[in-house]
Design a protein around this motif. Structure first.
Motif, mmCIF file in Angstrom:
data_model
loop_
_atom_site.group_PDB
_atom_site.id
_atom_site.type_symbol
_atom_site.label_atom_id
_atom_site.label_comp_id
_atom_site.label_asym_id
_atom_site.label_seq_id
_atom_site.Cartn_x
_atom_site.Cartn_y
_atom_site.Cartn_z
ATOM 1 N N PHE A 140 -5.482 11.315 0.435
ATOM 2 C CA PHE A 140 -6.796 10.898 0.920
ATOM 3 C C PHE A 140 -6.664 10.209 2.278
ATOM 4 O O PHE A 140 -7.456 10.430 3.200
ATOM 5 C CB PHE A 140 -7.427 9.946 -0.102
ATOM 6 C CG PHE A 140 -8.664 9.238 0.371
ATOM 7 C CD1 PHE A 140 -9.923 9.748 0.092
ATOM 8 C CD2 PHE A 140 -8.582 8.049 1.082
ATOM 9 C CE1 PHE A 140 -11.072 9.087 0.520
ATOM 10 C CE2 PHE A 140 -9.714 7.385 1.512
ATOM 11 C CZ PHE A 140 -10.958 7.907 1.227
ATOM 12 N N PHE A 141 -5.641 9.379 2.404
ATOM 13 C CA PHE A 141 -5.526 8.523 3.578
ATOM 14 C C PHE A 141 -4.929 9.239 4.779
ATOM 15 O O PHE A 141 -5.022 8.739 5.899
ATOM 16 C CB PHE A 141 -4.709 7.281 3.221
ATOM 17 C CG PHE A 141 -5.406 6.431 2.198
ATOM 18 C CD1 PHE A 141 -6.396 5.544 2.571
ATOM 19 C CD2 PHE A 141 -5.113 6.562 0.855
ATOM 20 C CE1 PHE A 141 -7.069 4.783 1.631
ATOM 21 C CE2 PHE A 141 -5.776 5.808 -0.095
ATOM 22 C CZ PHE A 141 -6.762 4.922 0.288
ATOM 23 N N ILE A 142 -4.323 10.405 4.570
ATOM 24 C CA ILE A 142 -3.881 11.200 5.712
ATOM 25 C C ILE A 142 -5.106 11.780 6.424
ATOM 26 O O ILE A 142 -5.237 11.697 7.646
ATOM 27 C CB ILE A 142 -2.923 12.320 5.275
ATOM 28 C CG1 ILE A 142 -1.687 11.720 4.601
ATOM 29 C CG2 ILE A 142 -2.519 13.167 6.474
ATOM 30 C CD1 ILE A 142 -0.892 10.780 5.476
ATOM 31 N N GLY A 143 -6.025 12.372 5.641
ATOM 32 C CA GLY A 143 -7.277 12.849 6.232
ATOM 33 C C GLY A 143 -8.068 11.710 6.846
ATOM 34 O O GLY A 143 -8.650 11.838 7.933
ATOM 35 N N TYR A 144 -8.068 10.584 6.154
ATOM 36 C CA TYR A 144 -8.756 9.387 6.630
ATOM 37 C C TYR A 144 -8.185 8.951 7.977
ATOM 38 O O TYR A 144 -8.919 8.631 8.917
ATOM 39 C CB TYR A 144 -8.553 8.295 5.578
ATOM 40 C CG TYR A 144 -9.498 7.131 5.623
ATOM 41 C CD1 TYR A 144 -10.760 7.216 5.053
ATOM 42 C CD2 TYR A 144 -9.117 5.919 6.184
ATOM 43 C CE1 TYR A 144 -11.617 6.131 5.050
ATOM 44 C CE2 TYR A 144 -9.961 4.829 6.184
ATOM 45 C CZ TYR A 144 -11.216 4.939 5.618
ATOM 46 O OH TYR A 144 -12.067 3.868 5.625
ATOM 47 N N PHE A 204 -1.788 -3.200 7.175
ATOM 48 C CA PHE A 204 -0.984 -2.286 6.362
ATOM 49 C C PHE A 204 -0.400 -3.026 5.157
ATOM 50 O O PHE A 204 -0.420 -2.521 4.022
ATOM 51 C CB PHE A 204 0.136 -1.680 7.206
ATOM 52 C CG PHE A 204 0.961 -0.646 6.491
ATOM 53 C CD1 PHE A 204 0.665 0.702 6.612
ATOM 54 C CD2 PHE A 204 2.059 -1.022 5.718
ATOM 55 C CE1 PHE A 204 1.427 1.663 5.954
ATOM 56 C CE2 PHE A 204 2.830 -0.077 5.060
ATOM 57 C CZ PHE A 204 2.512 1.267 5.179
ATOM 58 N N ALA A 205 0.128 -4.218 5.385
ATOM 59 C CA ALA A 205 0.724 -5.002 4.301
ATOM 60 C C ALA A 205 -0.311 -5.345 3.231
ATOM 61 O O ALA A 205 -0.046 -5.226 2.026
ATOM 62 C CB ALA A 205 1.351 -6.277 4.860
ATOM 63 N N PHE A 206 -1.507 -5.759 3.662
ATOM 64 C CA PHE A 206 -2.535 -6.139 2.698
ATOM 65 C C PHE A 206 -3.106 -4.931 1.946
ATOM 66 O O PHE A 206 -3.373 -4.996 0.750
ATOM 67 C CB PHE A 206 -3.667 -6.902 3.402
ATOM 68 C CG PHE A 206 -3.245 -8.241 3.937
ATOM 69 C CD1 PHE A 206 -2.171 -8.923 3.399
ATOM 70 C CD2 PHE A 206 -3.936 -8.828 4.990
ATOM 71 C CE1 PHE A 206 -1.780 -10.170 3.892
ATOM 72 C CE2 PHE A 206 -3.556 -10.073 5.485
ATOM 73 C CZ PHE A 206 -2.472 -10.738 4.931
ATOM 74 N N VAL A 207 -3.292 -3.832 2.663
ATOM 75 C CA VAL A 207 -3.839 -2.627 2.039
ATOM 76 C C VAL A 207 -2.853 -2.044 1.028
ATOM 77 O O VAL A 207 -3.253 -1.458 0.023
ATOM 78 C CB VAL A 207 -4.234 -1.583 3.100
ATOM 79 C CG1 VAL A 207 -4.600 -0.250 2.457
ATOM 80 C CG2 VAL A 207 -5.414 -2.093 3.916
ATOM 81 N N THR A 208 -1.551 -2.210 1.280
ATOM 82 C CA THR A 208 -0.551 -1.769 0.306
ATOM 83 C C THR A 208 -0.814 -2.405 -1.049
ATOM 84 O O THR A 208 -0.809 -1.734 -2.086
ATOM 85 C CB THR A 208 0.869 -2.134 0.791
ATOM 86 O OG1 THR A 208 1.147 -1.455 2.009
ATOM 87 C CG2 THR A 208 1.912 -1.740 -0.249
ATOM 88 N N GLY A 267 -2.508 3.254 2.013
ATOM 89 C CA GLY A 267 -3.143 3.905 0.875
ATOM 90 C C GLY A 267 -2.451 5.206 0.511
ATOM 91 O O GLY A 267 -2.558 5.676 -0.624
ATOM 92 N N PHE A 268 -1.748 5.815 1.472
ATOM 93 C CA PHE A 268 -0.914 6.977 1.177
ATOM 94 C C PHE A 268 0.435 6.544 0.615
ATOM 95 O O PHE A 268 0.899 7.045 -0.414
ATOM 96 C CB PHE A 268 -0.694 7.811 2.437
ATOM 97 C CG PHE A 268 0.354 8.884 2.276
ATOM 98 C CD1 PHE A 268 0.094 10.033 1.557
ATOM 99 C CD2 PHE A 268 1.616 8.710 2.823
ATOM 100 C CE1 PHE A 268 1.064 11.004 1.392
ATOM 101 C CE2 PHE A 268 2.590 9.682 2.674
ATOM 102 C CZ PHE A 268 2.316 10.834 1.952
#
Length: 438
Positions: free
Chosen positions: A73-77, A264-268, A393-394
């Motif tokens: 999902f997050f690659i397209g995003y 990036f750290a928080f979204v992980t 997210g990926f």
């Protein structure tokens, strides 16, 4: 605009009560509706976590296959995030957010036809393309209506849609999968994708008629109220350092890349929690899709109160860094305890702490870059930070899936999530406070 700022610019400052009433009016007109949009968005983004409970078994998906598909999902995003936000900046939020929601609703319904790993991967990628630009678009949209010192609370309330979608969406998903399983020859997970896609299309249509692009277009505001907001936004922009105005300049801005690392750290942690919550709860000993949904809602319910508390506190104290560091470290502790305990009750309590911490980080984070980004550069800058950050997210679901396949448990994955939150907290600590405390 503050009274002092207005006086300094030679403008008659409006009375404090009138200013507060104006922003209260704007808040109740816009924020609950935007929150509804995000509830629908987040539900359609992460309901694949519940579908996994049936879909993986029926289609023969391994944990790694599921994790890769969830993350695609997050690659397209990522690929369409910056272009989408630039388009929104040009055509306006009303048209573009409506387009985004209707498109992703149609694609989300199409998940009911997934029958292989390949089709699963393709649909997740397309869903990311469709939804790209929604979240950073709303963040950009709030800068049109609220100055920086009012924005943390607004974004915190908006992003409380994440736990709210878990509170209502998890039990709903579990109920649909149990109640509709086998109806008209379709599995419960197929019905779930179809039914939960409908609100996205309906709310998307409502966006077109409900949202106004800017205060000057809002007929529900009188001229004096419009002037208050426009003066405050102008003063807010005047107080910021020069922002990059071209996409190329944005990509060369080191501070934006550092913000991307923090996000990036928080979204992980955020997506590690939301994509794997049903699996983690099931592993703790809870049985039945509806029961798993109800128990999964507990951490999200706790997170709502934590998010709103920290958002209010950050705006009141006009302090950003420690209001991010403390939740991040609490989230890390929650993941570590949940990974190490053998008690179901302790695991759910620890997940509640983890949810409260990690979900609080996301809205408060955006008070950092929006404190120094302004003008046209804000559209590309916010989108770049969000798109790079959301690559987590990926990575997050894929790594957790691979670790679960190799170790047979989710413990290693949760320790990894805890470590990423600590990294994010350290990065926030070294960010100069004069840059972000506005």
């Amino acid at each position: 605009m503050s009274v002092q700022a207005a006086s300094a610019r030679g403008i008659d400052a409006p009375a404090g009560d009138f200013v507060e009433q104006t922003y209260r009016k704007v808040f109740w007109r816009l924020v609950p509706f935007l929150m509804l949009c995000y509830v629908v968005a987040y539900l359609d983004r992460v309901n694949v976590g519940f579908a996994k409970l049936q879909m993986s078994q029926e289609l023969g998906f391994s944990e790694t296959v599921y994790g890769l598909g969830a993350g695609l999902f997050f690659i397209g995003y990522f690929l369409f995030e910056v272009p989408s936000n630039v388009i929104l900046h040009r055509v306006g939020a009303r048209v573009w957010i409506a387009r985004i929601m209707i498109t992703w609703g149609i694609i989300s319904a199409g998940f009911m036809f997934v029958n292989s790993a390949t089709s699963f991967y393709i649909m997740r990628f397309l869903l990311g393309l469709a939804e790209a630009g929604f979240y950073p678009g709303v963040i950009l949209y709030t800068t049109t209506w609220f100055p920086a010192h009012r924005r943390a609370r607004v974004i915190a309330v908006f992003m409380s849609a994440i736990p709210v979608s878990g509170i209502f969406g998890n039990p709903l998903s579990g109920w649909i999968m149990d109640a509709f399983h086998g109806a008209y020859g379709l599995s419960g997970w197929q019905w779930m994708f179809l039914i939960e896609a409908v609100p996205a299309v309906l709310v998307g249509l409502a966006v077109f008629f409900y949202l106004d692009n800017r205060p000057s277009e809002a007929k529900w505001l009188n001229p004096a109220e419009q002037q208050v907001i426009e003066r405050d936004i102008a003063a807010d922009g005047a107080g910021k350092e020069a922002s990059p105005h071209s996409i190329a300049t944005v990509f060369r801005n080191g501070r934006i890349w550092f913000m991307s690392l923090i996000y990036f750290a928080f979204v992980t942690g955020q997506y590690g929690l939301t994509f794997w919550m049903p699996t983690i709860v099931k592993a703790s000993g809870i049985q039945g899709n509806l029961n798993i949904g109800l128990v999964s809602a507990i951490p999200f319910l706790f997170a709502v109160f934590v998010m709103i508390f920290f958002g209010r506190s950050a705006d009141r104290m006009r302090e950003r860094r420690w209001h991010l560091i403390i939740p991040a470290l609490c989230g890390a502790v929650g993941f570590a305890v949940a990974a190490s305990t053998g008690s179901t009750v302790v695991a759910i309590a620890a997940l509640a702490v983890a949810a409260g911490g990690v979900l609080t980080c996301a809205p408060l984070f955006w008070s950092l870059p929006t404190a120094f980004l302004s003008g046209a550069g804000a559209a590309a800058g916010i989108a770049l930070i969000n798109s790079v950050g959301n690559l987590a997210g990926f990575a997050s679901p894929y790594v957790i899936g691979a670790l679960r396949d190799s170790t047979g448990s989710t413990s290693a994955g949760m320790y990894a999530l805890a470590g990423m939150l600590v990294i994010g907290a350290v990065c926030v600590f070294v960010t100069p406070k004069h840059v972000v405390n506005r």
